[in-house]
Design a protein around this motif. Structure first.
Motif, mmCIF file in Angstrom:
data_model
loop_
_atom_site.group_PDB
_atom_site.id
_atom_site.type_symbol
_atom_site.label_atom_id
_atom_site.label_comp_id
_atom_site.label_asym_id
_atom_site.label_seq_id
_atom_site.Cartn_x
_atom_site.Cartn_y
_atom_site.Cartn_z
ATOM 1 N N GLU B 31 0.834 -1.212 0.000
ATOM 2 C CA GLU B 31 0.000 0.000 0.000
ATOM 3 C C GLU B 31 0.868 1.260 0.000
ATOM 4 O O GLU B 31 2.032 1.229 0.382
ATOM 5 C CB GLU B 31 -0.942 0.019 1.208
ATOM 6 C CG GLU B 31 -0.327 0.546 2.485
ATOM 7 C CD GLU B 31 -1.361 0.850 3.561
ATOM 8 O OE1 GLU B 31 -2.565 0.689 3.331
ATOM 9 O OE2 GLU B 31 -0.948 1.276 4.653
ATOM 10 N N HIS B 33 1.068 4.661 1.752
ATOM 11 C CA HIS B 33 0.546 5.373 2.909
ATOM 12 C C HIS B 33 1.156 6.772 2.889
ATOM 13 O O HIS B 33 2.366 6.924 2.908
ATOM 14 C CB HIS B 33 0.959 4.613 4.170
ATOM 15 C CG HIS B 33 0.276 5.096 5.410
ATOM 16 N ND1 HIS B 33 -0.217 4.243 6.361
ATOM 17 C CD2 HIS B 33 -0.008 6.339 5.851
ATOM 18 C CE1 HIS B 33 -0.762 4.950 7.335
ATOM 19 N NE2 HIS B 33 -0.643 6.228 7.039
ATOM 20 N N ARG B 220 -3.882 5.182 1.702
ATOM 21 C CA ARG B 220 -4.298 5.579 3.034
ATOM 22 C C ARG B 220 -3.546 6.857 3.392
ATOM 23 O O ARG B 220 -2.417 7.073 2.936
ATOM 24 C CB ARG B 220 -3.924 4.456 4.005
ATOM 25 C CG ARG B 220 -4.496 4.628 5.370
ATOM 26 C CD ARG B 220 -4.158 3.464 6.290
ATOM 27 N NE ARG B 220 -4.720 3.763 7.594
ATOM 28 C CZ ARG B 220 -5.985 3.572 7.909
ATOM 29 N NH1 ARG B 220 -6.806 3.011 7.040
ATOM 30 N NH2 ARG B 220 -6.445 3.919 9.102
ATOM 31 N N SER B 222 -2.414 9.548 6.622
ATOM 32 C CA SER B 222 -2.371 9.943 8.019
ATOM 33 C C SER B 222 -2.003 11.413 8.078
ATOM 34 O O SER B 222 -1.075 11.849 7.405
ATOM 35 C CB SER B 222 -1.327 9.126 8.783
ATOM 36 O OG SER B 222 -1.766 7.792 8.916
ATOM 37 N N SER B 232 -6.447 9.432 10.625
ATOM 38 C CA SER B 232 -5.943 8.452 9.692
ATOM 39 C C SER B 232 -7.119 7.731 9.046
ATOM 40 O O SER B 232 -8.014 7.267 9.752
ATOM 41 C CB SER B 232 -5.038 7.452 10.427
ATOM 42 O OG SER B 232 -4.517 6.520 9.509
ATOM 43 N N ALA B 233 -7.103 7.671 7.707
ATOM 44 C CA ALA B 233 -8.248 7.069 7.020
ATOM 45 C C ALA B 233 -7.848 6.677 5.608
ATOM 46 O O ALA B 233 -6.869 7.180 5.074
ATOM 47 C CB ALA B 233 -9.405 8.068 6.973
ATOM 48 N N PRO B 234 -8.639 5.800 4.981
ATOM 49 C CA PRO B 234 -8.426 5.547 3.549
ATOM 50 C C PRO B 234 -8.605 6.851 2.771
ATOM 51 O O PRO B 234 -9.409 7.703 3.166
ATOM 52 C CB PRO B 234 -9.531 4.544 3.207
ATOM 53 C CG PRO B 234 -9.887 3.906 4.503
ATOM 54 C CD PRO B 234 -9.674 4.949 5.546
ATOM 55 N N SER B 304 -13.338 6.711 16.762
ATOM 56 C CA SER B 304 -13.356 5.880 15.575
ATOM 57 C C SER B 304 -14.524 6.297 14.701
ATOM 58 O O SER B 304 -15.622 6.532 15.194
ATOM 59 C CB SER B 304 -13.467 4.413 15.989
ATOM 60 O OG SER B 304 -13.486 3.614 14.853
ATOM 61 N N ALA B 307 -14.261 1.287 10.623
ATOM 62 C CA ALA B 307 -13.241 0.300 10.966
ATOM 63 C C ALA B 307 -11.839 0.795 10.682
ATOM 64 O O ALA B 307 -10.897 0.475 11.394
ATOM 65 C CB ALA B 307 -13.505 -1.000 10.199
ATOM 66 N N THR B 308 -11.651 1.597 9.636
ATOM 67 C CA THR B 308 -10.309 1.995 9.237
ATOM 68 C C THR B 308 -10.108 3.492 9.335
ATOM 69 O O THR B 308 -9.215 4.055 8.721
ATOM 70 C CB THR B 308 -10.060 1.563 7.780
ATOM 71 O OG1 THR B 308 -11.129 2.083 6.990
ATOM 72 C CG2 THR B 308 -9.979 0.065 7.651
ATOM 73 N N HIS B 309 -10.948 4.153 10.075
ATOM 74 C CA HIS B 309 -10.884 5.612 10.149
ATOM 75 C C HIS B 309 -10.906 6.038 11.616
ATOM 76 O O HIS B 309 -11.852 5.760 12.328
ATOM 77 C CB HIS B 309 -12.092 6.203 9.389
ATOM 78 C CG HIS B 309 -12.018 7.709 9.255
ATOM 79 N ND1 HIS B 309 -12.862 8.400 8.416
ATOM 80 C CD2 HIS B 309 -11.226 8.626 9.825
ATOM 81 C CE1 HIS B 309 -12.575 9.696 8.499
ATOM 82 N NE2 HIS B 309 -11.583 9.854 9.358
ATOM 83 N N ASP B 310 -9.854 6.668 12.077
ATOM 84 C CA ASP B 310 -9.908 7.209 13.432
ATOM 85 C C ASP B 310 -9.305 8.598 13.470
ATOM 86 O O ASP B 310 -8.583 8.994 12.568
ATOM 87 C CB ASP B 310 -9.218 6.262 14.425
ATOM 88 C CG ASP B 310 -7.786 6.009 14.062
ATOM 89 O OD1 ASP B 310 -6.959 6.918 14.209
ATOM 90 O OD2 ASP B 310 -7.485 4.865 13.606
#
Lengths: 299, 317, 305
Positions: B31, B33, B220, B222, B232-234, B304, B307-310
């Protein structure tokens, strides 16, 4: 052709100085040590006639090679003993300090006059003048200093004046290198350019803008040159072609004591240590001044 | 499957200054990032800390710092040196000064392969020529014999990229690789990096402050602020639904052709990044934030938003 | 590069020509040479004969061009005292001085390179401070005095090394050490400064990012760049050492060129004096050119264009 890159003197000055904490302490201790030594030496030099316990020239063949106070059988009248002609060693040491300081300061003055003039001319005018100055520096560096000085003194006969002039004519290179480089830097500064634009004359810019700005660098060079001149004078006197006897130069004292050194090493230790400590003190003071001015004396 | 690179609550200090304050991120295999943020927010320091290349006086601490499951904090300098340039490589932002002026491009490239893989000079030279061609350098044979000062900045950065790829690393950290270059060259280098990442399947940690680049290449994102990862997120999600006021502010600063009216002023974030010292608590962005209140001075929980985003803000999702 | 070399060569030749003039003037400073050659008990007729025999009755300019013209072809004239060709004399004495100078340089480099590198790597530690203090002490040490101290210690008290003469290689150790002392402070400081600068550079960070070994980073990548100024100074220092060896040769009774010059000064043997000055200056000029060439080898940026 770069003179700065091939001159060891200036390279010593260009060593980067980090201003991080821990070095300050012991560095400033060194500066103080240097200042104290130079202060004592200057005091001895100026007041030598009042300080000497005996006549430094008076021989007393009945009291030859008396040992200094820390050895058995010393004579309390002669704290540092006497030399091979019975002259009081302490008095000769103090008088020698006067000679060393006198030579160091006057040589530095003469060489500073020559070097700064050449350096400022080269750095300020640039072009052909600068080429000529660079050429003079290169030529000067190629001359073997000790040999030329010896030859001059040897051929013309030794005297203090001649010695000062000769060394002065030989030791101006570092002054020239540093003042040339710093003048160039200063000349290109904005406010100097502004003074040009405001129509100031060359002379005015030189005396008002350039010289005050390079002065701090030159003070540092001057201390180093004093140390160098003192060492050279000692070497020349040691070779018998420096300060004329019976003047008590430290180098001459070592030369005269050389024949006795295997039996009584103290006799070369005393003037040698004095010479070493004085030069060390001057160098420490010079380093401290450089830190104080926060300047690197060479580009 | 574990991530390629895991960084958990990384802290870096230079004396009394905290450069990174508990930043966490992870890079998965294959990936891209992107780590974004203003200058001085700790992006580069984070990357250098991962590689253990911090300048003298920098100290790193972390809950976990692992590469392929291996704990980097426990690794000796010698063990770290075996990984660097081999399984994990790095490209810097200063192409003009990052190559040694005294050696040829070829010599500097081949020594990596010879060091890590014990390759012969001949094999290493062949690989170096291949890679130079791959990063779009014409006449690689000629370039190998040249010295860095004979190359332009863009060429030097390509050399740096090729050099980083010598041992087929699994992770490539690129620290603002295009900042020092011309705009035209910037695009080429980025396209090159994205292409290489896709072709070689390597994990890429790309540090940048250019959101235009991020939108095009990142999987992704950050966002870093004052030594912390604040969100941090897609990529698509971050651009569509930024949660942190700082991320929102950053996105408002980017002119998007077609979406923005002529003469409409661009967004700006008022103030500057604060200096954060010891004992600082709460949100470092509160002085510049439109939504700040007194609760921002307390420790901020991580929220949050899927699932992939905080993100790190008291505001609810 | 070629233009640079040509320019360098022209400057070098000009320097040598200037030194030639200076050396000639130097020996004419004392006034009437014929009087000093003929000696204190000579009659006017003797002096006139000497003047005629040595060509001192000709105008100064003619004398200068005569000497310079011969010197260019390697004919440095004849010694008044030794009654042999000056070139032969210098040729005989040169090996001693060169051996001494090179010994000094090797010792100086062997001490200052490791010291400088280690001090740089351990910047601001106790070791670094000690190295700097040692450099300061070395700078303040009068070489002739150090020579005498070593003689007392190693020659007399311990009896390890010969006190004077050139009978064996051991005779060169003490004078070599003393000579090296004059160059060690500058070389150490320069190595340290260069290494500190190099170690903080971006290309060293790259080398570390490449996972190279510590030895490779220090000795291949950093030292190569730090060595550039050191090489230049080392060559120049060798020149200074050859010039300064006059003192050391005197202390240790080494019959090199410096000793020859010292004897000749005492004897008013001016063809020898002016020739030694000229030869030492020419060697210095050669060494600086050599340093430039070596720098071009070390630093590819100087080779370009």
């Amino acid at each position: 052709m770069s003179v700065t890159a091939t001159d060891p003197g200036s390279s010593v000055e260009s060593s980067p100085r980090s201003s991080r904490g821990p070095r300050r302490g012991w560095r400033s201790a060194g500066t103080w040590f240097g200042a104290v030594i130079v202060g004592i030496a200057a005091f001895c030099a100026i007041f030598a006639p009042l300080l000497v316990p005996h006549d430094p020239f008076a021989q007393d063949l009945g009291k030859r090679l008396l040992v200094p106070f820390w050895m058995d059988g010393s004579n309390p009248e002669h704290l540092l003993g006497t030399d091979q002609l019975g002259r009081d060693y302490l008095s000769r040491l103090i008088w020698g300090c006067r000679i060393s300081m006198l030579i160091g300061v006057t040589v530095s003055f003469v060489s500073g006059l020559i070097g700064i003039t050449l350096g400022v001319i080269g750095g300020f005018l640039g072009g052909r003048a600068d080429d000529a100055v660079l050429f003079a520096i290169t030529t000067r560096l190629s001359l073997p200093v000790v040999l030329v000085a010896l030859a001059v003194v040897g051929l013309l006969g030794s005297s203090m004046t001649l010695l000062v002039i000769t060394l002065g004519l030989l030791l101006w290179d570092r002054f020239a290198v540093v003042s040339r480089a710093t003048t160039m830097q200063v000349r290109n500064l904005d406010y100097v350019a502004a003074a040009w634009c405001a129509g100031c004359s060359r002379f005015r810019i030189l005396t008002r803008e350039v010289l005050p700005n390079i002065a701090s660098h030159l003070v540092v060079v001057a201390t180093l040159e004093i140390a160098l001149a003192i060492l050279l004078e000692a070497a020349l006197s040691f070779l018998g072609l420096g300060v004329p006897p019976p003047l008590p130069s430290w180098g001459l004292m070592i030369a005269e004591a050389k024949d006795y050194m295997f039996f009584s090493p103290w006799i070369i230790m005393i003037p040698g240590v004095a010479l070493f400590v004085l030069v060390l003190g001057i160098n420490l003071l010079g380093d401290g001044l450089r830190d104080q001015f926060g300047a690197r004396t060479a580009p | 499957m574990t991530a390629l690179l895991e960084v958990d609550r990384l802290q870096v200090q230079f004396g009394a200054t905290a450069a990174v304050r508990g930043a966490s991120l992870s890079v998965a295999r294959g990936e891209t990032h992107c780590l974004v943020g203003e200058s001085g927010c700790g992006k580069s320091v984070t990357a250098l800390a991962v590689m253990n290349l911090l300048a003298r006086g920098g100290e790193r601490k972390a809950e976990r710092l692992a590469f392929e499951g291996e704990d980097l904090l426990k690794l000796s300098e010698r063990g770290m040196a075996r990984l660097r340039g081999n399984a994990m490589a790095m490209i810097f932002q200063e192409p003009m000064t990052s190559l040694n002026p005294a050696y040829t491009v070829g010599s500097q490239m081949t020594e990596v392969l010879r060091r890590h893989k014990g390759a012969s000079q001949r094999a290493a030279t062949d690989r170096a020529a291949d890679l130079l061609a791959r990063v779009g350098i014409t006449a690689p044979g000629l370039r190998l014999g040249q010295f860095p000062h004979q190359l332009s900045g863009g060429l030097r950065q390509r050399v740096m990229i090729a050099m980083a790829l010598m041992c087929e690393p699994k992770l490539l950290i690129a620290d603002e690789p295009t900042t020092a270059l011309d705009v035209t060259v910037q695009a080429q280098i980025l396209r090159l990096l994205a292409g290489l990442q896709r072709d070689l399947g390597l994990g890429l940690l790309l540090i940048t402050h250019d959101l235009g680049i991020v939108a095009r290449v990142a999987t992704r994102v950050s966002v870093m602020y004052a030594g912390e990862v604040v969100e941090s997120a897609p990529t698509a999600e971050l651009f569509a639904q930024p949660r942190h006021p700082y991320t929102q502010g950053l996105l408002r600063c980017v002119p998007v052709p077609g979406k923005i009216q002529r003469d409409q002023p661009l967004g700006a974030i008022r103030g500057t990044v604060p200096r954060v010292g010891h004992g600082f608590a709460g949100c470092a962005f509160r002085e510049r934030c439109d939504f700040a209140d007194e609760t921002c001075q307390r420790t901020i929980p991580r929220h949050s938003a899927g699932a992939t985003h905080d993100y790190l803000c008291r505001l609810p999702a | 590069m070629l233009r640079f070399l040509a320019r360098r060569l022209i400057v070098a030749l000009l320097v040598v020509a200037t030194v030639m003039t200076l050396a000639f003037i130097l020996t004419r400073l004392s006034g009437d040479l014929a009087v000093s050659i003929a000696g204190p008990s000579a009659t006017q007729a003797d002096v006139d004969a000497v003047r005629k025999a040595y060509g001192l009755d000709r105008p100064l300019l003619i004398q200068f061009f005569d000497w310079a013209g011969r010197a260019v072809t390697g004919d440095l004239g004849e010694s008044y005292f030794f009654k042999t060709r000056v070139a032969t004399l210098i040729g005989e004495r040169m090996p001693v001085t060169l051996t001494l100078g090179l010994t000094g340089l090797v010792i100086a480099l062997a001490v200052s390179l490791p010291l400088g590198i280690l001090a740089a790597v351990r910047e601001n530690t106790a070791f670094d401070r000690i190295v700097q203090v040692v450099a300061l002490l070395g700078q303040a040490m009068p070489s002739f005095w150090l020579g005498l101290l070593l003689m007392i210690l190693f020659g007399l008290k311990l009896g390890w090394l010969p006190i004077s003469g050139t009978d064996s290689w051991e005779s060169y150790i003490m004078p070599g050490v003393v000579l090296a002392f004059s160059a060690i402070p500058a070389l150490t400081r320069l190595t340290r400064a260069g290494m500190i600068q190099a170690m903080g550079s971006d290309y060293i960070r790259t080398a570390r990012a490449k996972g190279l070994s510590r030895a490779s980073i220090l000795l291949k990548h950093a030292l190569r760049n730090a060595a550039i100024p050191v090489v230049a100074i080392a060559a120049v220092q060798l020149g200074f050492m050859l010039g300064g060896s006059i003192v050391i040769e005197q202390v240790f009774a080494l019959h090199g060129v410096g000793f020859l010059a010292w004897e000749s000064i005492a004897k008013n043997d001016f063809p020898v004096v002016q020739s030694v000055v000229l030869v030492l200056a020419a060697i210095y000029v050669l060494l600086t050119m050599l340093a430039d060439l070596m720098n071009a080898v070390l630093d590819p940026r100087l080779r370009g264009a």
